[in-house]
Design an enzyme around this catalytic site. Sequence first.
Site, short mmCIF file in Angstrom:
data_model
loop_
_atom_site.label_atom_id
_atom_site.label_comp_id
_atom_site.label_asym_id
_atom_site.label_seq_id
_atom_site.Cartn_x
_atom_site.Cartn_y
_atom_site.Cartn_z
N ASP A 92 -43.39 -77.29 -36.36
CA ASP A 92 -43.01 -78.29 -35.37
C ASP A 92 -41.69 -78.92 -35.83
OD1 ASP A 92 -43.49 -80.04 -37.41
OD2 ASP A 92 -45.13 -81.09 -36.44
N GLY A 95 -40.88 -84.42 -35.06
CA GLY A 95 -40.81 -85.57 -34.15
C GLY A 95 -42.14 -86.30 -34.03
N ASP A 146 -37.72 -83.36 -30.33
CA ASP A 146 -37.97 -84.04 -29.06
C ASP A 146 -38.57 -85.42 -29.32
OD1 ASP A 146 -40.40 -83.22 -30.10
OD2 ASP A 146 -41.30 -82.82 -28.15
N GLN A 194 -40.91 -82.22 -21.68
CA GLN A 194 -41.52 -83.55 -21.75
C GLN A 194 -41.62 -84.13 -20.34
OE1 GLN A 194 -43.09 -85.07 -24.11
NE2 GLN A 194 -42.54 -83.91 -25.96
N ASP A 271 -52.20 -75.02 -30.67
CA ASP A 271 -52.49 -75.50 -32.02
C ASP A 271 -53.21 -76.81 -31.88
OD1 ASP A 271 -49.93 -77.15 -31.42
OD2 ASP A 271 -50.73 -78.03 -33.26
#
Lengths: 376, 376
Positions: A92, A95, A146, A194, A271
């Site tokens: 990842d 963030g 992000d 998002q 995940d």
Amino acid sequence: MTFSITARDTESQARTGVFTTDHGPVQTPIFMPVGTAGTVKAVHQRELETDVNAEIILGNTYHLYLRPGLDVLQRAGGLHAFNGWRRPILTDSGGYQVYSLSNTRKIKEEGVTFKSHIDGSKHTFTPEGVMDIQRVIGADIMMAFDECTPYPCDYTYARQSMEMTHRWLDRCIARFDATEGAYGYRQTLFPIVQGSTYADLRRQSAETIASKEREGNAIGGLAVGEPAEEMYETIELVNGILPADKPRYLMGVGTPANILEAIGLGVDMFDCVMPTRNARHGLLFTTAGIINIKNEKWSRDFSPIDAGLGGYASTFYTKAYLRHLFKADELLGGQIASLQNLTFYLWLVRQARIHIEAGDYVSWKNGIVGQLMQRL
Amino acid sequence: MTFSITARDTESQARTGVFTTDHGPVQTPIFMPVGTAGTVKAVHQRELETDVNAEIILGNTYHLYLRPGLDVLQRAGGLHAFNGWRRPILTDSGGYQVYSLSNTRKIKEEGVTFKSHIDGSKHTFTPEGVMDIQRVIGADIMMAFDECTPYPCDYTYARQSMEMTHRWLDRCIARFDATEGAYGYRQTLFPIVQGSTYADLRRQSAETIASKEREGNAIGGLAVGEPAEEMYETIELVNGILPADKPRYLMGVGTPANILEAIGLGVDMFDCVMPTRNARHGLLFTTAGIINIKNEKWSRDFSPIDAGLGGYASTFYTKAYLRHLFKADELLGGQIASLQNLTFYLWLVRQARIHIEAGDYVSWKNGIVGQLMQRL
């Protein structure tokens, strides 16, 4: 990374496929065990390969950056060499952890300044920096930096945050495309949709992300507290826009029911910490339903933990023995339960693939989901 | 239980042998991993068999009696059936734990009354009761109920305690001989030599214990704080009296150096929490010496944990990775270190057997003990 779709369900958006990295192939739909700090908690790498049958695992950029740190990872030759995991890894962007774990953080256009949860030291993550960090970690799949908005999130904040995430994405792509992997194998970068639960923002974000034409795409900002129906509607909307010939990764989701529904909506990768975290609290996912192994009712149940699942932990150990281990706070309890839950999650996506290929995915899913989610 | 000696060292009292139980043979000298509550902490049963190569493990009567309790163990069909360990098991008598763990305990001729360390409930262990409990647990080797005196211990107390331990032994034997195993296989009972560090008491106790003509004998009350030299002198004295054709078990000992010395004095069986307890604190026994894996010096050492030892944990994982796991408080750290230390302890006694058979035990021992005990 190459991705080819091998079967499509006619009654849903579900599909099977395979993507290939320099660390080998991954069959989709797939669940990726979370290996936060370079270890899937309580599970040996050998067990992940041979018992769980994991095909790809996650690493967390925030945790790995703080500990063991980039110098150690670089000298090791990347995370694969460091922890001995030979199959693909996804990281990842850090963030999510920065927002949820760090004591204090300040989000600016340039990036995010935060304090380490370990020693309070101050650090800054920028889109460019996070690309550089993930180059050092050496994951096969890197994630764009992000902002993951909370739920609920007011519209103005969600829109501004999404727009910043899009600007950050351009900076991530510029840095990624200007650099190379450090260890002789290829890495790829997935951008993240998002937009909270607002349909127009999600549509706009999905179109923006799709236009970048990366090798795979992710949906972020879900499973943060919104009702499941809102999550499914958002996935459906977004997956209608994201390219169908690229893998779609739904971040941080979820329960067995969530996963089966999302597969039906065209998601390929998942995940979640749920199987391992719940395991350490004695909550088991089994092919017969959900078990709280600490309950007195299991104390004299000498049947295997999950005969229907098969495999070492599920068939060698009994419910009564596992309950005893939890009551006695024995480490082996969490180890066995972690194996059980991860093996179950990998079984779940394997069953999904089988039924997509067999053409009966929706009826299978609708038939089994009640069984899997019932409390025993 | 049958015991046959297969080789004798000419320069020391060391010997190799094999004893056979209904759960299979055990080669001596042997180290027995401690499985306190029916689990060797942080190690799967499969790993104990195939990685550690354990031939026999311990269970603790006190812990198993309190949790999971006799009803569960009886319904399971004994500890072997309960935890899935198919090879031999030895149980202690619970005496040691009653003295060291229980909040309050009162020792009387009849037995010991104590409070559970779990819930404060009151219980009584008598010699007869402890035989009955070990019948239910179903260990291949049961231990007599004794009092383990502390160090230092004044002479009068040591003498009176030893005399009571001898009277308790007669009660243990009477009960053992009047009962049968509950699960269709044979059990045997080992008496325990006490007498603190007083030569005359130890001589008297060893003679008493030898006169009972059981299938094996144990030396208790050592490694409780006395200097190593006093321990070795006591072992030498006692082993000169205990029958040479029966296995001799030195309880709760010890460091690699302790074990090698005691083998030279004719001891055949050992148990100790040291390999597993130290492992969970990051202290490793390796073929090159002792490592505190938390030290900064290992942070960039990407060599295997112990290439000389071989096996999965020792060669698959690196020192730098294991250090990281300990610094990050990851469960896998304790798992790997436990495998390392137990594999090392079983390697140590296997090497001892090889060198006794080769006829160079003393020179091998004297050559290697400094290496094994040095801090790296």
